[in-house]
Design an enzyme around this catalytic site. Structure first.
Site, short mmCIF file in Angstrom:
data_model
loop_
_atom_site.label_atom_id
_atom_site.label_comp_id
_atom_site.label_asym_id
_atom_site.label_seq_id
_atom_site.Cartn_x
_atom_site.Cartn_y
_atom_site.Cartn_z
N ASN A 284 1.20 -0.95 0.23
CA ASN A 284 -0.17 0.03 0.15
C ASN A 284 0.70 1.31 0.10
O ASN A 284 0.33 2.03 0.91
CB ASN A 284 -0.26 0.26 1.25
CG ASN A 284 -1.85 -1.14 1.28
OD1 ASN A 284 -2.72 -1.08 0.08
ND2 ASN A 284 -3.10 -1.58 1.81
N SER B 240 -6.26 -4.70 -4.24
CA SER B 240 -7.18 -4.97 -2.97
C SER B 240 -8.22 -6.29 -2.92
O SER B 240 -8.16 -6.74 -3.75
CB SER B 240 -8.51 -4.07 -3.45
OG SER B 240 -9.17 -3.67 -2.53
N HIS C 101 -9.94 3.97 -4.53
CA HIS C 101 -10.41 2.83 -4.30
C HIS C 101 -10.77 2.98 -2.37
O HIS C 101 -12.03 2.56 -2.27
CB HIS C 101 -10.00 1.82 -4.34
CG HIS C 101 -10.16 0.50 -4.24
ND1 HIS C 101 -10.28 0.52 -2.71
CD2 HIS C 101 -11.09 -0.47 -4.92
CE1 HIS C 101 -11.12 -1.15 -2.48
NE2 HIS C 101 -11.82 -1.48 -3.67
N ASN C 102 -10.35 2.66 -2.30
CA ASN C 102 -10.32 2.96 -0.63
C ASN C 102 -11.07 3.97 -0.11
O ASN C 102 -11.70 3.94 1.12
CB ASN C 102 -8.92 3.41 -0.10
CG ASN C 102 -8.38 1.64 -0.32
OD1 ASN C 102 -8.20 0.78 -1.65
ND2 ASN C 102 -7.28 1.50 0.76
P1 NDP Z 1 3.06 -6.43 6.90
O1 NDP Z 1 2.67 -5.03 6.08
O2 NDP Z 1 3.19 -6.69 7.95
O3 NDP Z 1 4.92 -6.47 6.92
C1 NDP Z 1 5.75 -7.65 6.92
C2 NDP Z 1 6.60 -8.02 5.85
O4 NDP Z 1 7.58 -7.06 5.54
C3 NDP Z 1 6.93 -9.09 6.16
O5 NDP Z 1 7.81 -9.91 5.13
C4 NDP Z 1 8.36 -8.27 7.13
O6 NDP Z 1 9.82 -9.13 6.85
C5 NDP Z 1 8.14 -7.50 5.59
N1 NDP Z 1 9.68 -6.46 5.82
C6 NDP Z 1 9.56 -5.25 6.59
N2 NDP Z 1 10.15 -4.38 6.71
C7 NDP Z 1 11.27 -4.61 6.28
C8 NDP Z 1 12.77 -4.46 5.37
N3 NDP Z 1 13.42 -3.22 6.01
N4 NDP Z 1 13.07 -6.06 4.79
C9 NDP Z 1 12.52 -6.89 4.04
N5 NDP Z 1 12.00 -6.63 4.94
C10 NDP Z 1 10.96 -6.08 5.30
O7 NDP Z 1 2.55 -7.03 6.02
P2 NDP Z 1 1.74 -7.53 5.22
O8 NDP Z 1 1.60 -8.78 4.43
O9 NDP Z 1 -0.15 -7.38 6.30
O10 NDP Z 1 1.18 -6.08 4.34
C11 NDP Z 1 2.27 -6.58 3.09
C12 NDP Z 1 1.86 -5.24 1.87
O11 NDP Z 1 1.06 -5.23 1.60
C13 NDP Z 1 2.07 -3.73 2.97
O12 NDP Z 1 2.10 -2.94 2.11
C14 NDP Z 1 0.49 -4.11 3.58
O13 NDP Z 1 0.40 -2.13 3.49
C15 NDP Z 1 -0.27 -4.05 1.95
N6 NDP Z 1 -1.39 -4.56 2.30
C16 NDP Z 1 -2.81 -4.50 1.25
C17 NDP Z 1 -3.64 -5.16 2.12
C18 NDP Z 1 -5.43 -4.96 0.40
O14 NDP Z 1 -5.62 -5.53 0.75
N7 NDP Z 1 -4.26 -4.92 -0.47
C19 NDP Z 1 -3.86 -5.56 3.40
C20 NDP Z 1 -2.90 -5.62 4.41
C21 NDP Z 1 -2.04 -5.06 3.27
P3 NDP Z 1 10.32 -10.36 8.21
O15 NDP Z 1 9.27 -11.12 8.20
O16 NDP Z 1 11.47 -10.50 8.19
O17 NDP Z 1 9.83 -9.60 9.57
#
Ligand code: NDP
Length: 479
Positions: free
Chosen positions: A102, A128, A185-186
């Site tokens: 996002n 989404s 959309h959001n």
């Molecule tokens: P998170 O937003 O909780 O992010 C966690 C992930 O990011 C883990 O894999 C973590 O790795 C990795 N990460 C964080 N910092 C780093 C870094 N510096 N270097 C490498 N890896 C890193 O995960 P979500 O699955 O919830 O969401 C992923 C994306 O999707 C986000 O951008 C979120 O906003 C978006 N999203 C979209 C939704 C939708 O409906 N479209 C709903 C929810 C989220 P590690 O395991 O090593 O910590």
């Protein structure tokens, strides 16, 4: 070099997207996560997926067939930048880095500029549908170069939701267009949820219905023109009973709504673009008001001193449905205005009918309604507002009396309806013969010499308010 697609970031969204990709014919999916344990967990839990697991970013890059294509699903912001840099260092011209998180579209535009000189494609993709959508088929809004879409398009089409036989994905425009469209959309999602909330409040406070009975009303609405995912889940939520207390679930939830920012972004950008998105703004503000417990406690009135709810007649629920539908039309009209304004400002070749089509499945605002919007923009892409399309013009006219009754009833009953009433005011503003903007412009000229134009001839004028109050023609003077 066996995988045609890779996923970096295997938290909820990334692992579900990777599983979705792997389940489609023809895809071999490489997976990598900073913390390797997550990768191992995913691979162990899903042997059927045939994942190519990478322990390091180098292994990950080496496992990708050319052009290398990797989807990043990590925490938006610094995490995303870190992974983009790791990939950009290792990728070659023609390879494709996809950010499926996002991201703010402005960041996406800046990132694409930063990566472009290396010859690597950077593509911001709005996805989404949450966790469930990622696994079973989301609505996908890719930006980036048209060239990258040749490789990426078929892969995304393989995992997207399907609506009316068409995958819910289209190349929406270049650079940040995908994340921009996801943002809008959001914003629309915020407005839609708020309007549904107001409908519920009216049915309960004025209509006197209990949550389970309102669930029945929503379930009934979901068989008609209001049919949508949000109406459907609303019925389910209203039917839910709290197991601890036996009370309706909706009554045990604290009435303070949170927001994660994309609705706020929509309004911020709309303000910059000069697009009135009152329905979306009111929805964002309604959540903000709800989250002000101290002010609410200070102003809260006892039941005895509050306005008595008006009497609801037999047609009340139908009136609410009509008001909801008309207000929805306004909210979507405003959202599409923002799409158009963004496209103009950032130079995107956006097709509104295609946007409406890809929102028909997989995403939170999926609805029968979007078929009508797609039809309206297919019939005439040049309509100045959705309210001009014959179908919507008629729907609003037919619901107009009910809409006015509902807003009036809400006001007299003390039920807050910022969504319904702002939508009606917006409609009345567009529909008015003359607006008091003439007076406002007069005020601006009075205290600030901001000038005005006349209804009866061309030119720019100023009245000498602090002098003899004659009018001067300032058309050719430099300001
Ligand atoms: P998170 O937003 O909780 O992010 C966690 C992930 O990011 C883990 O894999 C973590 O790795 C990795 N990460 C964080 N910092 C780093 C870094 N510096 N270097 C490498 N890896 C890193 O995960 P979500 O699955 O919830 O969401 C992923 C994306 O999707 C986000 O951008 C979120 O906003 C978006 N999203 C979209 C939704 C939708 O409906 N479209 C709903 C929810 C989220 P590690 O395991 O090593 O910590």
């Amino acid at each position: 070099e066996t995988a045609n697609i890779g996923v970096v970031g295997l938290a909820v969204m990334g692992s579900n997207l990777a599983r979705n990709l792997a389940s489609r014919e023809g895809n071999t999916v490489a997976v990598y996560n900073r913390t390797h344990a997550r990768t191992e967990e995913l691979v162990a839990a899903h042997p059927e997926a045939g994942f190519v697991a990478a322990g390091t970013i180098d292994d990950f890059v080496a496992s990708l067939a050319r052009p290398r294509t990797a989807i990043i699903m990590v925490k938006a912001g610094a995490g995303t930048d870190a992974v983009i840099d790791q990939l950009a260092e290792r990728f070659e011209p023609g390879d494709i880095i996809v950010d499926g998180g996002n991201a703010n579209f402005q960041d996406t535009i800046a990132r694409e500029k930063r990566i472009a000189p290396t010859g690597v494609h950077f593509v911001g993709v709005g996805i989404s549908g949450g966790e469930e959508g990622a696994l079973n088929g989301p609505s996908i809004m890719p930006g980036g170069s048209a060239e990258s879409y040749e490789t990426l398009g078929p892969i995304l089409a393989s995992i997207a939701a399907v609506a009316k036989g068409e995958p819910c994905v289209t190349h929406v425009g270049t650079d940040g267009a995908g994340h921009f469209i996801k943002m809008i959309h959001n914003g629309i999602e915020y407005a839609d949820m708020q309007l549904i909330g107001e409908a519920y409040d009216l049915l309960r406070t004025v209509g006197g219905l209990e949550p389970h009975a309102i669930a029945d009303v929503f379930a009934e609405w979901n068989k008609g023109s209001l049919e949508s995912y949000l109406i459907e889940i609303t019925a389910e939520i209203l039917r839910q009973v709290d197991s601890a207390t036996g009370k309706p679930f909706v009554d045990i939830v604290l009435d303070q709504a949170g927001s994660k920012g994309t609705g706020v972004w929509t309004v911020q950008n709309a303000l910059d673009l000069g697009v009135p998105v009152g329905g979306i703004a009111e929805a964002v503000f309604a959540r903000a008001v709800s989250a002000k417990p101290a002010q609410r406690a200070a102003v809260r009135r006892s039941a005895a001193s509050r306005p008595q709810p008006q009497k609801a007649d037999a047609g009340f629920a139908d009136d609410v449905a009509k008001a909801l539908y008309a207000s929805k039309v306004v909210a979507y009209a405003q959202g599409f205005d923002a799409v158009l304004a963004g496209a103009e400002k950032y130079g995107w070749d956006i097709h509104k009918d295609r946007i409406a089509k890809i929102w028909r499945g997989g995403c939170i605002i999926r609805a029968r309604f979007l078929d009508r919007i797609a039809e309206a923009y297919t019939d005439n892409p040049d309509i100045t507002t959705l309210l001009e399309a014959p179908y919507f013009a008629q729907a609003v006219t037919q619901g107009e009396d009910a809409w006015r009754r509902i807003v009036a009833t809400a006001a007299l009953s003390g039920v807050p309806v910022p969504g319904f009433s702002s939508a009606l005011s917006y409609y009345d503003s567009l529909a008015a013969e003359r607006l008091p903007a003439a007076l406002v412009q007069g005020q601006r000229d009075f205290f600030g010499a901001h000038t005005y134009r006349r209804t009866d001839r061309e030119g720019t004028f100023h009245t000498l308010w602090s002098g003899d109050r004659t009018e001067v023609d300032v058309t050719h003077s430099t300001h």
